[in-house]
Design an enzyme around this catalytic site. Structure first.
Site, short mmCIF file in Angstrom:
data_model
loop_
_atom_site.label_atom_id
_atom_site.label_comp_id
_atom_site.label_asym_id
_atom_site.label_seq_id
_atom_site.Cartn_x
_atom_site.Cartn_y
_atom_site.Cartn_z
N GLY A 215 0.87 -1.24 -0.01
CA GLY A 215 -0.01 -0.08 -0.11
C GLY A 215 0.76 1.47 0.00
O GLY A 215 1.97 1.21 -0.32
N SER A 216 0.27 2.35 0.40
CA SER A 216 0.87 3.43 0.38
C SER A 216 2.11 4.05 0.93
O SER A 216 2.56 5.05 0.60
CB SER A 216 -0.35 4.54 1.15
OG SER A 216 -1.42 4.27 0.68
N VAL A 217 2.72 3.00 1.87
CA VAL A 217 3.96 3.23 2.27
C VAL A 217 5.04 3.61 1.13
O VAL A 217 6.14 3.98 1.34
CB VAL A 217 4.59 2.12 3.06
CG1 VAL A 217 4.05 1.90 4.44
CG2 VAL A 217 4.57 0.75 2.26
#
Lengths: 727, 389
Positions: free
Chosen positions: A390-392
């Site tokens: 995800g957004s990491v």
């Protein structure tokens, strides 16, 4: 008649005498030859008999120990009583059997290793007569006429032994056999362990007393690995083979060519395997002088053996334990709270972003076995399992935008739901902005985790322009290009850690160019928690991808317990590559990461607010079909595989001078409402807190140490003064 | 029954003494040999038993005087031939092939090697042929000598062929040496003997030459087996064949050589040698008692031959003289060949050392031969007393 007789008399005595003379000559030759063989050459023959053979034997030494970075023993060797047998060269079966029988009376030996074939061989050995009866007279005859080889004959005997025959072997027989087996399995002149597990003091004593009547048997000390922290990190520390297992089958040739013997114990996995060369030590080489019948006349130590070198890990065991405790607590809490049916694991990797030293490699797996919940060590999962993160990864997306020239630091883009033709009315939007349109900067995009900003960046990289409801015309090169740039951070490539079996993650299988948009928000390829740690370290340290490593130093072994010998080798920090971005560009992303944790609108600020150590980082949430261990069950039951949310967090601290970077990965944490994800942040916060807490504690200790030292010195000085005063 | 007083002068105490020494040597050597543990049996006990049987044979045979022995000769010879032929037709259950040779009867509780006895039968028969020939041809001519040679040869030929096919090279050679010895003393003129012996020597040399340089020719035209060459090769160069055919010789040389002058003493052996209780018994003696012990044993045989020669020269009965010659030839060949092979003087053949090696048939055959010598003294003195005085 008389005449002939007289005539005979003239020749017969002469011939008789001549014959006697010939006999005399022949026997003289014998004596003469005997004289040559026995008197002239006798000494040569005697020397030939005494000619000794050199047999070089390698005796095993204990493996090296393993310490953590603070010199606490992690893996040690504990001595254990052992009974060994050293086979003389040319020892006969009977001799060995006799000794085995005697020994069996003195010790207990488990018989579970004994095979059917062993039993049969043993039965023949014990029942020679009955074994002979297994062969018919006709077959014996054939054997005598060399039509059947003795080998075939033996095989026939083996084949004809019935269950009933084998039943005649008593428990005691089996014990003798089990011991005899060990006797025969070793190398000649090399001590072979007969029993090293559970040798009682009594057994040890009684065998020691009776050594004289047990040729070849000896009582000695063997060693076993002991783990100071039990199962902590056990999966990463790896295993070694037992002396019975010996060399792993698939690597026998490799090891044999390196002076190992077949029954040597070697590292089978992970650190024990990776650092086998270091840990194995140098065997004691003993040269035995033997006569022809194999009796040892003299032993000389050719090379003194040395225990294997010690390893100092980069791991801080205190931190490791604390982080594991945090994971266990949070995992336990979540499971008992309910609502997390598929959650079963949490990973935390902590490393020094400047050196690549792994400080903690924690992973726990929640498993229900026989109705009992267990938390099993799964530290290994940090490098052997991968998930959509995800957004990491958005830091990498923004930097890729900079590096490709698609965007510039500080550039603003409009965050709005993206709708493309053919997407069936579904739109892609950011969590914080489901409806409107707002112009946001790069740092703002990171702070609030804008999906749209990342997607638009990806579109720019691919040369696409956004038209609402228009087709997505994006270059097919976009995805490979972005992957290449992500690789600079360690995402999707080998991190280079000094452990075997590292996984690099899976690339999404579909190839539609539009998937670059998913990729840009970490929803396409999978990465390992270790890769995330390397990635965030790269951002933290200003753009250098450091090779992570778990071993810090190799030290010479010394006799004193708990102390380290001199350094043999120090594992130096290694820069694998520098990303193409300028320091200013990296700073920009660092800025965004700081805002994630410290600005009032940051996605993680709720959890990191007030942290005294100036943290920075990035949260992540990835939505996807459940791909965990229970997936099969759903498919079997014909149920739909549920959508789950992986929640992640990467970060480092302090922001301006990072000394620790970390990644938290919580796969399949939620099934709904992941926008309220907290477990990743809670674990991350607690782990960072713990790190700085330990740091403070140690600083305190050091200070007090110094103080105590000063006190002592002051006291000594005072004493001296007194002494001088007295004089 | 004859009175003991009268009997005592008829008994050959010298021979008894030599035999007793042989017996003691044999027991000690076999006892030592069986400590190798190759077999489980107590061979000493059995050997003592065989000696008993041998004494029994002597006690029986001394009853027969020269006339009776001469009368029995052909019957015994016939019995021997029949036994040898029986061996060929016997099934393996009675006559198994041992070490590749079919030369033994193995009946329950009894194993017998007929060829050991046939050696003695052959001596008796050849002696008889000689006597009869000399009686029929009082005047020696080259012609009659040739004829005698052919007769002797034929008598030897039958058992020789039967033994060779077993195959038993050693015993065949014993037959030949007996023949040779008896021809030697038979009085056949040198005019025949010289060319005969020299051509035999030339033939032997030729065969050796062929074996060494053209073995394939021999194999092709004479059908000689490869293993027989092997013996010769390993005899000449034992260390090259140390692991195979040269094994026994190198081990034996090692054992005897390391015994040196004084020997290692009873039971102190260092070299393991299989079958050392039978054919390689001399290696045990050489190793344990050194050059001195080995020489004493050789001398013992020489003493035996000397004793028999003395008797042969003293006797007035021509049959006995020839008999003695045969026995001397037999014992000498046995001893020389056996001892010779253990010290690398001769190639290895399976011939036991008379009176010393363990083995029932061999010992009984030899005791039978010795019993003939005993019977000489026993019967001749009687003849001397009764006629000459």
């Amino acid at each position: 008649m008389k005449k002939t007789k007289r005539k005979k008399k003239t020749h017969v005595p002469f011939r008789m005498n001549m014959m006697f003379f010939v006999v005399f000559l022949l026997f003289s030759i014998l004596i003469f030859r005997l004289g040559i063989v026995q008197i002239v050459q006798g000494e040569d023959y005697q020397r030939k008999i005494e000619r000794t053979e050199d047999v070089t034997v390698n005796a095993s030494v204990p493996r090296g120990k393993i310490f953590d970075r603070n010199v606490q023993v992690v893996v040690d060797n504990v001595p254990q009583n052992a009974i060994t047998y050293t086979r003389k060269k040319g020892a006969s079966q009977e001799e060995m059997l006799k000794t085995a029988e005697k020994l069996a009376k003195l010790i207990d030996k488990e018989t579970d290793q004994v095979t059917e074939r062993d039993k049969k061989d043993f039965w023949i050995l014990k029942n020679e007569e009955k074994a002979k009866e297994k062969i018919t007279d006709k077959e014996w005859q054939k054997a005598q006429e060399n039509e059947i080889s003795s080998k075939e004959l033996y095989q026939m005997q083996i084949d004809r032994i019935t269950e009933k025959d084998l039943k005649t072997l008593t428990e005691e027989d089996l014990e003798v056999l089990a011991i005899y087996r060990e006797f025969t399995s070793g190398y000649a002149m090399t001590p072979q362990v007969v029993k090293n597990k559970n040798v009682t003091e009594e057994e040890y004593a009684i065998v020691s007393e009776n050594l004289a009547s047990l040729p070849g048997v000896n009582t000695t000390t063997d060693w076993d690995r002991s783990y100071a922290y039990d199962n902590t990190l056990k999966t990463v520390l790896g295993n070694i083979s037992s002396s019975r297992e010996g060399l792993p089958k698939e690597m026998v040739d490799f090891y044999l060519s390196r002076d190992y013997s077949r029954n040597d114990r070697v590292g089978k996995s992970y650190i024990e395997y990776q650092y086998e060369e270091v840990l194995r030590g140098q065997k004691t080489k003993v040269k035995n002088l033997t006569d022809k019948s194999g009796n040892v006349l003299d032993s000389q130590v050719v090379r003194e053996g040395q225990r294997g070198n010690d390893l100092v890990l980069t791991i801080d065991m205190d931190l490791q334990l604390a982080v594991e405790k945090i994971i266990e607590e949070e995992l336990g809490k979540a499971k008992s709270r309910g609502g997390h049916p598929l959650l079963d694991r949490i990973f935390v990797t902590m490393m020094d972003p400047n050196t690549g030293e792994i400080l903690a490699l924690a992973g726990k797996q929640y498993e229900v076995k026989n109705g009992k919940a267990e938390m099993n060590d799964f530290a290994l999962g940090n490098l052997t399992t991968s998930y959509t993160m995800g957004s990491v990864v958005k830091g990498a997306t923004v930097l890729t935008g900079y590096m490709t020239g698609a965007i510039h630091p500080g550039e603003s883009l409009v965050d709005q739901p993206l709708k493309f033709a053919g997407s069936g009315g579904k739109s892609k939007s950011s969590w914080f902005n489901r409806g409107g349109a707002m112009s946001i900067s790069d740092t703002y995009a990171l702070m609030r985790s804008s999906n749209v900003y990342m997607m638009k960046t990806a579109m720019r990289i691919g040369g696409a322009k956004y038209r609402p409801n228009g087709p997505l015309k994006i270059s097919p090169d976009t995805l490979p290009t972005m992957r290449r740039y992500f690789g600079q951070f360690g995402l999707g490539v080998r991190t280079g850690i000094d452990l075997p079996n590292e996984q690099i993650g899976f690339q999404g299988e579909l190839t539609q160019p539009g998937l670059a948009l998913d990729f840009s928000i970490g929803q396409f390829d999978t990465y390992t928690p270790l890769q995330l740690a390397q990635y965030v370290s790269t951002i933290a340290n200003g753009g250098y991808r450091m090779e992570p490593h778990i071993v810090k130093e190799i030290r010479q072994p010394i006799a004193e317990n708990g102390k380290l010998g001199p350094v043999v080798e120090e594992i130096k920090p290694e820069v694998l590559n520098r990303i193409d971005a300028t320091p200013a560009q990296v700073k920009r992303v660092q800025q965004g990461f700081r805002m994630v944790m410290q600005s009032s609108q940051g996605t993680a600020q709720k959890y990191f607010r007030g942290a005294p150590y100036n943290p920075a980082g990035k949260t992540g949430t990835a939505e996807g079909l459940y791909d965990g261990p229970q997936r099969e069950k759903y498919i079997e039951r014909g149920q739909e595989v549920p959508m789950t949310w992986n929640v992640t967090l990467v970060g480092y601290a302090p922001h301006d001078n990072p000394e620790v970077a970390f990644s938290v990965v919580v796969p399949w944490a939620y099934q709904r409402g992941a926008n309220s994800a907290s477990i990743n942040n809670i674990v991350g916060r607690k782990a960072l807190d713990k790190y700085f807490e330990l740091k403070a504690e140690r600083a305190q200790e050091e200070k007090s140490d110094v103080v105590i030292e000063k006190d002592i010195r002051a006291k000594d000085e005072a004493d001296n003064k007194e002494d001088t005063d007295n004089q | 029954m004859t009175s003991p007083n009268k009997n005592s002068s008829r008994i050959d105490y010298g021979l008894i003494l030599i035999l007793l020494m042989m017996f003691i040597t044999s027991c000690i050597a076999i006892y030592s040999a069986q400590t190798t543990g190759q077999y489980d049996s107590n061979f000493v006990l059995k050997q003592v038993l065989y000696y008993m049987v041998g004494i029994g044979i002597i006690l029986v045979v001394v009853r027969f005087d020269s006339e009776q022995l001469m009368g029995m000769a052909w019957y015994l010879y016939g019995l021997g031939i029949v036994l040898l032929m029986l061996l060929i037709v016997s099934p393996p259950s009675i006559a198994p092939r041992i070490n590749g040779a079919k030369s033994w009867f193995q009946l329950p509780g009894l194993s017998l090697q007929p060829s050991e006895f046939i050696k003695v039968f052959l001596i008796l028969t050849l002696a008889r042929v000689l006597i009869v020939h000399h009686q029929k041809n009082p005047v020696k001519t080259i012609r009659s000598d040739m004829w005698l040679l052919i007769k002797l040869g034929l008598v030897t030929l039958f058992p020789l062929l039967l033994v060779m096919q077993q195959p038993d090279l050693g015993t065949s050679l014993v037959f030949l040496s007996i023949l040779l010895g008896m021809i030697f003393v038979s009085g056949i003129t040198w005019k025949i003997l010289l060319p005969l012996f020299s051509s035999a020597a030339a033939l032997t040399a030729g065969i050796f030459y062929m074996v060494l340089w053209h073995p394939l020719l021999l194999e092709k035209y004479l059908g000689v087996k490869q293993y027989q060459f092997g013996r010769i090769y390993s005899w000449l160069d034992p260390y090259t064949y140390e692991s195979s055919t040269g094994f026994h010789l190198t081990r034996s040389l090692l054992a005897i050589g390391s015994g040196q002058t004084m020997g290692k003493g009873f039971g102190y052996r260092e070299v393991y040698l299989p079958e050392s209780h039978t054919d390689f018994i001399f290696s045990i003696i050489g190793e344990e008692y050194g050059f001195i012990g080995a020489s004493i044993v050789v001398s013992l045989f020489f003493l035996l031959v000397y004793h028999i020669t003395k008797l042969a020269l003293g006797t007035k009965v021509p049959y006995y003289t020839y008999m003695c010659a045969g026995v001397i030839a037999m014992i000498t060949f046995h001893a020389f060949q056996n001892i010779g092979m253990t010290i690398g003087l001769l190639p290895i053949t399976g011939i036991p050392l008379p009176f010393i090696s363990y083995g029932g048939s061999s010992l009984m055959g030899n005791m039978f031969a010795i019993s003939l010598i005993f019977s000489m003294t026993f019967n001749e003195r009687q003849y001397m007393f009764s006629s000459d005085r």
